[in-house]
Design a protein around this motif. Structure first.
Motif, PDB file in Angstrom:
ATOM      1  N   SER A  96      41.102  62.426  39.786  1.00 36.09           N
ATOM      2  CA  SER A  96      41.089  63.138  38.505  1.00 36.09           C
ATOM      3  C   SER A  96      39.669  63.475  38.064  1.00 36.09           C
ATOM      4  CB  SER A  96      41.775  62.288  37.425  1.00 36.09           C
ATOM      5  OG  SER A  96      43.116  62.021  37.761  1.00 36.09           O
ATOM      6  N   GLY A  97      38.703  63.178  38.914  1.00 36.73           N
ATOM      7  CA  GLY A  97      37.323  63.550  38.613  1.00 36.73           C
ATOM      8  C   GLY A  97      36.493  62.473  37.945  1.00 36.73           C
ATOM      9  N   ARG A  98      36.999  61.215  37.881  1.00 40.06           N
ATOM     10  CA  ARG A  98      36.235  60.120  37.285  1.00 40.06           C
ATOM     11  C   ARG A  98      35.953  59.050  38.329  1.00 40.06           C
ATOM     12  NH1 ARG A  98      36.422  59.144  31.736  1.00 40.06           N
ATOM     13  NH2 ARG A  98      34.802  57.604  32.225  1.00 40.06           N
ATOM     14  N   PHE A  99      34.683  58.695  38.506  1.00 45.96           N
ATOM     15  CA  PHE A  99      34.327  57.596  39.410  1.00 45.96           C
ATOM     16  C   PHE A  99      34.241  56.336  38.564  1.00 45.96           C
ATOM     17  CE2 PHE A  99      31.562  54.792  41.785  1.00 45.96           C
ATOM     18  CZ  PHE A  99      32.012  54.949  43.090  1.00 45.96           C
ATOM     19  N   ILE A 100      35.334  55.576  38.515  1.00 43.23           N
ATOM     20  CA  ILE A 100      35.400  54.337  37.746  1.00 43.23           C
ATOM     21  C   ILE A 100      35.595  53.187  38.728  1.00 43.23           C
ATOM     22  CG2 ILE A 100      36.606  53.058  35.942  1.00 43.23           C
ATOM     23  CD1 ILE A 100      37.592  55.755  34.836  1.00 43.23           C
ATOM     24  N   GLN A 101      34.607  52.329  38.813  1.00 44.08           N
ATOM     25  CA  GLN A 101      34.711  51.200  39.734  1.00 44.08           C
ATOM     26  C   GLN A 101      35.822  50.268  39.283  1.00 44.08           C
ATOM     27  OE1 GLN A 101      32.142  47.382  40.056  1.00 44.08           O
ATOM     28  NE2 GLN A 101      30.993  48.954  41.156  1.00 44.08           N
ATOM     29  N   GLY A 102      36.677  49.877  40.213  1.00 41.40           N
ATOM     30  CA  GLY A 102      37.777  48.973  39.896  1.00 41.40           C
ATOM     31  C   GLY A 102      37.494  47.573  40.412  1.00 41.40           C
ATOM     32  N   ILE A 103      37.636  46.569  39.533  1.00 42.51           N
ATOM     33  CA  ILE A 103      37.439  45.169  39.918  1.00 42.51           C
ATOM     34  C   ILE A 103      38.817  44.531  40.049  1.00 42.51           C
ATOM     35  CG2 ILE A 103      36.386  42.965  39.288  1.00 42.51           C
ATOM     36  CD1 ILE A 103      34.420  44.606  37.536  1.00 42.51           C
ATOM     37  N   LEU A 104      39.169  44.113  41.264  1.00 38.46           N
ATOM     38  CA  LEU A 104      40.495  43.580  41.563  1.00 38.46           C
ATOM     39  C   LEU A 104      40.385  42.077  41.837  1.00 38.46           C
ATOM     40  CD1 LEU A 104      41.687  46.419  43.995  1.00 38.46           C
ATOM     41  CD2 LEU A 104      41.770  46.357  41.492  1.00 38.46           C
ATOM     42  N   PRO A 105      40.884  41.230  40.918  1.00 38.00           N
ATOM     43  CA  PRO A 105      40.762  39.778  41.085  1.00 38.00           C
ATOM     44  C   PRO A 105      41.562  39.262  42.298  1.00 38.00           C
ATOM     45  CG  PRO A 105      41.195  40.342  38.793  1.00 38.00           C
ATOM     46  CD  PRO A 105      41.418  41.585  39.594  1.00 38.00           C
ATOM     47  N   VAL A 106      40.963  38.350  43.030  1.00 42.50           N
ATOM     48  CA  VAL A 106      41.595  37.713  44.188  1.00 42.50           C
ATOM     49  C   VAL A 106      41.212  36.237  44.181  1.00 42.50           C
ATOM     50  CG1 VAL A 106      41.783  37.657  46.703  1.00 42.50           C
ATOM     51  CG2 VAL A 106      41.463  39.847  45.541  1.00 42.50           C
ATOM     52  N   PRO A 107      42.172  35.300  44.316  1.00 42.79           N
ATOM     53  CA  PRO A 107      41.822  33.872  44.346  1.00 42.79           C
ATOM     54  C   PRO A 107      41.072  33.512  45.627  1.00 42.79           C
ATOM     55  CG  PRO A 107      44.157  34.178  44.791  1.00 42.79           C
ATOM     56  CD  PRO A 107      43.622  35.517  44.390  1.00 42.79           C
ATOM     57  N   ALA A 108      40.214  32.524  45.540  1.00 40.69           N
ATOM     58  CA  ALA A 108      39.360  32.147  46.674  1.00 40.69           C
ATOM     59  C   ALA A 108      40.174  31.730  47.888  1.00 40.69           C
ATOM     60  CB  ALA A 108      38.412  31.027  46.249  1.00 40.69           C
ATOM     61  N   HIS A 109      41.298  31.041  47.667  1.00 36.48           N
ATOM     62  CA  HIS A 109      42.071  30.560  48.825  1.00 36.48           C
ATOM     63  C   HIS A 109      42.658  31.718  49.624  1.00 36.48           C
ATOM     64  CE1 HIS A 109      45.503  31.012  45.962  1.00 36.48           C
ATOM     65  NE2 HIS A 109      46.148  31.334  47.061  1.00 36.48           N
ATOM     66  N   ALA A 110      42.891  32.873  48.978  1.00 35.75           N
ATOM     67  CA  ALA A 110      43.412  34.034  49.698  1.00 35.75           C
ATOM     68  C   ALA A 110      42.342  34.624  50.618  1.00 35.75           C
ATOM     69  CB  ALA A 110      43.906  35.090  48.715  1.00 35.75           C
ATOM     70  N   ILE A 111      41.098  34.599  50.159  1.00 37.61           N
ATOM     71  CA  ILE A 111      40.006  35.139  50.974  1.00 37.61           C
ATOM     72  C   ILE A 111      39.735  34.231  52.174  1.00 37.61           C
ATOM     73  CG2 ILE A 111      37.580  35.856  50.931  1.00 37.61           C
ATOM     74  CD1 ILE A 111      37.943  36.392  47.973  1.00 37.61           C
ATOM     75  N   ALA A 112      40.111  32.956  52.052  1.00 44.97           N
ATOM     76  CA  ALA A 112      39.950  32.025  53.167  1.00 44.97           C
ATOM     77  C   ALA A 112      41.059  32.179  54.201  1.00 44.97           C
ATOM     78  CB  ALA A 112      39.928  30.590  52.638  1.00 44.97           C
ATOM     79  N   SER A 113      42.053  33.026  53.916  1.00 44.82           N
ATOM     80  CA  SER A 113      43.182  33.228  54.820  1.00 44.82           C
ATOM     81  C   SER A 113      43.006  34.532  55.588  1.00 44.82           C
ATOM     82  CB  SER A 113      44.495  33.257  54.026  1.00 44.82           C
ATOM     83  OG  SER A 113      45.556  33.777  54.790  1.00 44.82           O
ATOM     84  N   SER A 114      42.996  34.465  56.922  1.00 48.39           N
ATOM     85  CA  SER A 114      42.853  35.677  57.737  1.00 48.39           C
ATOM     86  C   SER A 114      44.033  36.615  57.538  1.00 48.39           C
ATOM     87  CB  SER A 114      42.719  35.300  59.220  1.00 48.39           C
ATOM     88  OG  SER A 114      43.854  34.565  59.658  1.00 48.39           O
TER      89      SER A 114
END
Length: 275
Positions: A96-114
């Motif tokens: 739509s013509g707007r560059f709005i950075q999106g911050i998407l929360p993720v729990p730490a244990h999920a990032i530790a999972s391949s």
């Protein structure tokens, strides 16, 4: 009876007749729409959900990013679906013509999972969003082992151009360990915790020892804005700035009028001593 009188009688009888909701053979309500149309209507309603919290620069003069709040309370079974919804919002703004950075929360244990990293990586790659438009906000990172196990996953995400934020940062010993190990691009400090206490040295020295940007969250009082300035925050969000909005409403936001008004009435010095 004349035709007009007969019509009047029919209309009156129809008006006084009790309402019965039309249903299909399965007993489900039917709105006269096909299943595809109903699905599209439900999808449209979901996209209008009040789930995006606007984030502004410290003076409230510019919208800088958005926090996708539904991910803060998601469980593991919902994580990938909600992450995809968050990416869909960012894509909608970008197209739509707007560059709005999106911050998407993720729990730490999920990032530790391949397994989760594989899913998150595929979603980001398929979104074809430009580098820098997607950030993950790590939360629930109080366990040191989660941080140690998440390094490889974070490296994979960073290779895709994803920025890394630490949410709910207070400067505790465990969180400082996470800060040192992850070296995030930004930290989010719940500024409401500093209303009745002195600003901890760990928070006051962040700008001096690290290069991370500081986000002040939960801004609801004028005092919170002053504390945000004191810890060197360059971004602020919360009820005083603006409450959460839908993704379509986000397109029409350019600034926080309340914060702008406060700063115009009470100008503050920046770190260089200028007004």
């Amino acid at each position: 009876m004349s035709p007009k009188s007969r019509l009047y009688t029919l209309v009156k009888a129809w008006k006084n007749k009790p309402f019965h909701e039309a249903r299909d053979v399965s007993g489900e309500p039917w709105l006269g729409l096909s299943s595809a149309a109903l699905e599209e209507h439900q999808s449209w309603s979901k996209r209008q959900a009040i789930s995006n919290e606007p984030i502004f620069n410290q003076q409230g003069t510019k919208l800088t990013s958005s926090l996708f709040r539904p991910l803060l309370n998601s469980n593991d079974s919902q994580l990938l679906r909600l992450f995809m919804e968050g990416l869909d919002n960012i894509t909608y703004w970008y197209r739509s013509g707007r560059f709005i950075q999106g911050i998407l929360p993720v729990p730490a244990h999920a990032i530790a999972s391949s397994k989760f990293i594989d899913g998150l990586s595929d979603l980001v790659l398929n979104s074809r969003l430009p580098v820098g438009s997607v950030s993950i906000g790590i939360h629930q990172y109080e366990q040191a082992e989660c941080i140690d196990l998440s390094k490889e996953g974070l490296l994979r995400l960073r290779r895709l151009g994803i920025l890394v934020h630490l949410l709910n940062f207070s400067g505790s010993t465990t969180q400082m360990h996470a800060y040192t190990e992850i070296e995030p691009d930004a930290v989010h400090v719940d500024i409401s915790q500093l209303r009745n206490t002195q600003i901890p040295n760990e928070l006051g020295s962040l700008k001096q020892h690290f290069k991370s940007e500081i986000y002040a969250s939960n801004i609801t009082l004028v005092k919170d804005l002053e504390n945000a300035l004191a810890i060197g925050a360059s971004h602020s969000y919360g009820g005083l700035m603006m409450p959460p909005v839908s993704r379509h409403q986000m397109l029409h936001i350019s600034d926080s009028r309340i914060a702008k008004a406060i700063f115009s009435l009470h100008p503050h010095k920046n770190h260089n001593g200028d007004m």
